[in-house]
Each structure stands twice: as C-alpha cells, then as structure tokens.
Enzyme design. Structure first.
Site, short mmCIF file in Angstrom:
data_model
loop_
_atom_site.label_atom_id
_atom_site.label_comp_id
_atom_site.label_asym_id
_atom_site.label_seq_id
_atom_site.Cartn_x
_atom_site.Cartn_y
_atom_site.Cartn_z
N ASP A 12 46.97 44.42 41.74
CA ASP A 12 47.79 45.32 42.55
C ASP A 12 46.94 46.10 43.55
O ASP A 12 45.74 46.29 43.34
CB ASP A 12 48.51 46.30 41.60
CG ASP A 12 49.71 46.96 42.28
OD1 ASP A 12 50.15 46.47 43.34
OD2 ASP A 12 50.20 47.97 41.73
N HIS A 29 46.37 41.10 51.51
CA HIS A 29 46.70 39.91 50.71
C HIS A 29 45.66 38.81 50.89
O HIS A 29 45.30 38.11 49.94
CB HIS A 29 48.10 39.40 51.07
CG HIS A 29 49.20 40.35 50.66
ND1 HIS A 29 49.22 40.97 49.43
CD2 HIS A 29 50.32 40.78 51.31
CE1 HIS A 29 50.30 41.75 49.34
NE2 HIS A 29 50.98 41.65 50.48
N LEU A 123 38.08 26.70 31.18
CA LEU A 123 38.80 27.95 31.48
C LEU A 123 40.27 27.57 31.68
O LEU A 123 40.55 26.58 32.34
CB LEU A 123 38.22 28.60 32.75
CG LEU A 123 38.93 29.86 33.29
CD1 LEU A 123 38.84 31.02 32.31
CD2 LEU A 123 38.32 30.29 34.63
#
Ligand code: IPE
Ligand code: IPE
Ligand code: MG
Length: 235
Positions: A12, A29, A123
């Site tokens: 965020d 972004h 992962l």
C-alpha cells in the site's frame, strides 16, 4: 533468524508516495511494480517459501477510470516480465482472485505464466488480483453448496480442510506473517479466513520504499513474537 514460511503483503501507499514527490499516482504504481520484482529476489535469498501479495482488490474498481486503466497496462507488462523473474528464482506463480473480470488478453497472460512456472518449487508466489476475501469465500461456498446438492460432499463431513479446498488458496499454507506498508491499520478484505493466526506488522514506509533492509527489520520483529496458538507458554 527464524524466517516465516509464508509472508503476505498488502503493498500500500503507491499513490501517496508519488503525490509526496509531486508526481501522478501512476508514477507510484510504476515504482511499486518495480519493487515487486526486487522483493521476490529478496524473499528467495532470505529463504521464504511462500509470498502472497495484494495487488488489486475487488474494491479497487472504484478508482478513477484513468487509474484503473493505468493499472491494467502495468499488469500486462508485469505479467510478461514475471516469466523471467519466475525463471531466475525457480518460482511458481499463481494468481488468486476472480480473474474472469479482466480483459481476455490479461487472463491469457495469467494462464501462460501459471503454466510456464508450474513445476518450479523454490518460491511459491501468489498475486492477488481482483481479490477480495469475502468474494473468495462466497465463490467457494457456491461451489461447495453445488457439490453438496449433487451428493459429492456430505454436509456433516464439511470441516476446515474441505472448506479450504474450495478457496483460491487451496493447498497453500496459511500466512505466518502479514506486512502492510504505508500506515493503514486494516486488512481491507485480505485473506480473512487464512490469517486467523497470522502475526501482523504495520509500517509507515510506503511500498515503493520497502526494500530488503525493511524486510529484514520486519522479520526481526516477527522473531520477537511469542506464537502460542491458544496454548500456554512453555508447554
Ligand atoms: C497500493 O497503493 C496499490 C494498489 C492498491 C493498486 P495505493 O494506490 O492504494 O496508494 P495509496 O494508498 O492511495 O497511497
Ligand atoms: C488494499 O489497499 C488493496 C491493495 C493493496 C491491492 P487499498 O489502498 O485499496 O485499501 P484501502 O482502500 O485503503 O482500505
Ligand atoms: Mg491504498
């Protein structure tokens, strides 16, 4: 240092980060997306096995058309780039959320990435796109109710394991540690079922600035926690 097996992140603060620099939200972004690349490498290096990031919520469609379009453009390029990130980290990528709402070409890129990376196991990287926990639970419950109605599942046999198998995160262990950047102290509809026993960490650092040293700082805090699962310390 005891590294959490599964870390969930609410990335965020991209918009505020950009605004503080006198730049448009879209710049935040772009930087946030670049940071997502780096963080996968860092997680791999630190030995984290599962990473789940919240990239677009079911509520995020409420943003301006311009911002949503910008994000879609970013997802397109990121999903392509992610093939390389998956390859170099031997990382399996899965998208959770209701992806049917996206344009077909985005859905195709997701399918391509998931297929390309499906055998990697160093992962496990989950990206939450058009994800909302309540929506996930309802979609799962609808399928479960259908299977109950058709006799495939007996209502009295429904337990946590069966219920979880209907969630988007089926087969993925619950997060041990949740990090939310940029100061908000809420879950914003993220992994409500899965985070019943997760340790939370909130930092004022905005997502584009959340680097490896911040990640290590967070994991050090995790190490100070006393996880009891309802039991008594020392038993
Ligand atoms: C997180 O940053 C990225 C997405 C939700 C897509 P925000 O866009 O929420 O940035 P702030 O919280 O407005 O600063
Ligand atoms: C949560 O962030 C969703 C994502 C990070 C994708 P938001 O910025 O959308 O959450 P709210 O609106 O502050 O709760
Ligand atoms: Mg936000």
């Amino acid at each position: 240092m005891n590294v959490p097996n599964h870390i969930a992140i609410i990335l965020d603060g991209n918009g505020r980060w950009a605004k503080a620099k006198g730049m448009p939200r879209s710049y935040g972004h772009v930087k946030g997306c670049a940071n997502l690349e780096t963080i996968c490498d860092d997680m791999k290096e630190l030995g984290v096995k599962y990473l789940t990031v919240y990239a677009f919520s079911t509520e995020n469609w409420k943003r301006s058309r311009e911002e949503v379009e910008g994000l879609m453009k970013l997802f397109r390029s990121y999903l392509k780039k992610c093939l390389k990130i998956a390859e170099r980290n031997k990382m399996r990528v899965r998208v959770i959320g209701d992806t049917k709402a996206f344009d077909q070409d985005i859905q195709d890129r997701i399918a391509q990435l998931e297929e390309f990376s499906k055998d990697y196991d160093e992962l496990y990287f989950q990206i939450a796109l058009n994800y909302g926990s309540r929506d996930e639970i309802l979609r799962g419950v609808r399928r479960l109710a259908q299977d109950a109605a058709s006799g495939k599942v007996k209502p009295e046999e429904i337990d946590e394991e069966i219920f979880e198998s209907y969630l988007d995160t089926a087969g993925i262990p619950d997060p041990d540690f949740m990090i939310r950047t940029s100061g908000e102290l809420r879950l914003s509809n993220y992994l409500l079922w899965q985070m019943a026993y997760t340790e939370f960490y909130f930092t004022d650092v905005a997502w584009p600035d959340f680097d490896k040293s911040e990640l290590i700082k967070a994991i050090e805090k995790y190490n100070e926690r006393d996880r009891r699962y309802g039991g008594v310390k020392g038993e």
